[in-house]
Write an enzyme that holds these catalytic residues in place. Structure first.
Site, mmCIF file in Angstrom:
data_model
loop_
_atom_site.group_PDB
_atom_site.id
_atom_site.type_symbol
_atom_site.label_atom_id
_atom_site.label_comp_id
_atom_site.label_asym_id
_atom_site.label_seq_id
_atom_site.Cartn_x
_atom_site.Cartn_y
_atom_site.Cartn_z
ATOM 1 N N LYS A 96 -25.492 37.907 22.245
ATOM 2 C CA LYS A 96 -24.813 36.915 21.413
ATOM 3 C C LYS A 96 -24.449 35.725 22.295
ATOM 4 C CE LYS A 96 -20.824 36.131 18.440
ATOM 5 N NZ LYS A 96 -19.745 36.753 17.671
ATOM 6 N N LYS A 122 -28.495 36.675 18.498
ATOM 7 C CA LYS A 122 -27.754 35.766 17.649
ATOM 8 C C LYS A 122 -27.436 34.498 18.425
ATOM 9 C CE LYS A 122 -23.285 35.548 15.392
ATOM 10 N NZ LYS A 122 -22.010 36.168 15.207
ATOM 11 N N TYR A 127 -27.363 34.503 5.161
ATOM 12 C CA TYR A 127 -26.649 34.023 3.981
ATOM 13 C C TYR A 127 -27.626 33.627 2.868
ATOM 14 C CZ TYR A 127 -23.073 33.914 7.563
ATOM 15 O OH TYR A 127 -22.237 34.285 8.578
HETATM 16 C C1 PBG Z 1 -16.871 36.775 15.511
HETATM 17 C C2 PBG Z 1 -18.137 36.467 14.863
HETATM 18 C C3 PBG Z 1 -18.721 35.200 14.783
HETATM 19 C C4 PBG Z 1 -19.858 35.310 14.010
HETATM 20 C C5 PBG Z 1 -19.985 36.653 13.645
HETATM 21 N N1 PBG Z 1 -18.908 37.364 14.192
HETATM 22 C C6 PBG Z 1 -18.234 33.885 15.296
HETATM 23 C C7 PBG Z 1 -17.855 33.742 16.694
HETATM 24 O O1 PBG Z 1 -18.245 34.512 17.574
HETATM 25 O O2 PBG Z 1 -17.096 32.802 16.938
HETATM 26 C C8 PBG Z 1 -20.749 34.149 13.650
HETATM 27 C C9 PBG Z 1 -21.540 34.264 12.407
HETATM 28 C C10 PBG Z 1 -22.042 32.979 11.862
HETATM 29 O O3 PBG Z 1 -21.870 31.882 12.420
HETATM 30 O O4 PBG Z 1 -22.656 33.045 10.792
HETATM 31 N N2 PBG Z 1 -16.779 37.826 16.362
#
Ligand code: PBG
Length: 324
Positions: free
Chosen positions: A196, A249, A314
């Site tokens: 991530k 991600k 989404y």
């Molecule tokens: C938080 C989390 C995030 C997303 C999923 N879980 C945001 C972040 O890490 O700030 C992002 C998902 C998206 O942008 O659609 N743990």
């Protein structure tokens, strides 16, 4: 004779093109993210995510039934926590009667076959908007893991099929796996957000949950977008620690990473097409600058072609409607 091989033969018409098509999108590919809020009769559109909503539990029920009817069989739950319940330790995250725990039960009773995954991270619960416990401006790793493990048990107790830690703390997969096993939740899976990145594409999501970090950024735990080898290391470690599914991600800007991980590992690879990717397509389409459906499908096919076995998106409902 030139040319002996004419590649255009296999592109002559739609019938032959569909016969030789390598990548096909179906409803089975999708994991549907859902945003849940307290209240009754609430269906609020998220400002930066047109046509995407936060639901209160009563309306979540209808939404889940609709998804099930459409052939969408897996959801990923996120909750928007009221400010007065936020603290540094994410205490509310392990409340057995918390919004997440009730949301899990709501989904399971609305559609018993629905596969329920839950977000595990402190940010929606954190008064600092960080994914972990804060001390002296730093995000504590091991102390956070303890809460994540308890949170995972709490989700499993409420009926979650799989927990999805999205926090990027080191060692949390092992900690969660051992905690679940100790409580005999041996069949509760873990989908790890293993690679991530610290991405600016998460902006609209943080609007949706009111979870933007109150100070600093997430670069001490989420990955540097410039790094590639690190993504493989992170992913292999999570698999060694017990992750059933791994994730890359965001999606479209990281497809080189998706392919590399897909070639490297033997567990299913998921890709999260994140909120900013959704928002960009919606915004350009609203201006009449891009063809919404065509660009949506092209990006999803690209994600799957790169190696995604599962796509959190989404657009899931938009796609199913388009396909049927
Ligand atoms: C938080 C989390 C995030 C997303 C999923 N879980 C945001 C972040 O890490 O700030 C992002 C998902 C998206 O942008 O659609 N743990």
């Amino acid at each position: 004779m030139f040319p002996l091989r004419r590649n255009r033969r296999l592109r002559t018409n739609d019938a032959i093109r569909s016969l030789v098509r390598e990548t096909i999108i179906t409803p089975n590919d999708f994991l549907v993210p859902l945003f849940v809020v307290e209240g009754k009769g609430v269906k609020e559109e998220i400002a930066s995510m047109p046509n995407y909503y936060r639901y209160s539990l009563d309306l979540l029920e209808n939404e889940v039934k609709e998804l099930w009817k459409m052939g969408l069989k897996s959801v990923l739950l996120f909750v928007k926590v009221p400010d007065n319940l936020k603290d540094n330790e994410g205490t509310e995250a392990i409340n057995p009667n918390g919004l997440m725990q009730r949301a899990i039960q709501t989904v399971k009773s609305a559609a018993p076959g629905m596969f329920v995954m839950t977000d595990v991270a402190l940010d929606p619960y954190s008064s600092y908007g960080h994914d972990g416990i804060v001390a002296d401006g730093k995000i504590l790793n091991d102390e956070t893991n303890e809460v994540l493990a308890q949170m995972s048990i709490s989700h499993a107790q409420a009926g979650a099929d799989m927990v999805a830690p999205s926090d990027m703390m080191d060692g949390r997969i092992l900690e969660i796996r051992e905690a679940l096993d100790e409580e005999n939740f041996i069949d509760t899976g873990i989908m790890s957000y293993s690679a991530k990145y610290a991405s600016a594409f998460y902006g609209p999501f943080r609007d949706a949950l009111d979870s933007a970090p109150g100070f600093g950024d997430k670069k001490t735990y989420q990955m540097d977008p410039a790094n590639r080898f690190e993504a493989i290391r992170e992913t292999e470690m999570d698999i060694d620690e017990g992750a059933d599914i791994v994730m890359v991600k965001p999606g479209i800007a990281y497809l080189d990473i998706v392919r590399e991980i897909k070639n490297e590992v033997d567990v299913p690879v998921s890709v999260y097409q994140v909120s900013g990717e959704y928002a960009m397509i919606k915004a350009a389409a609203a201006k009449g600058w891009l063809d919404h459906d065509a660009v949506m499908m092209e990006q999803l096919i690209a994600i799957k072609r790169a190696g995604a076995d599962i796509i959190a998106s989404y657009f899931a409902k938009d796609v199913v409607r388009l396909l049927s």
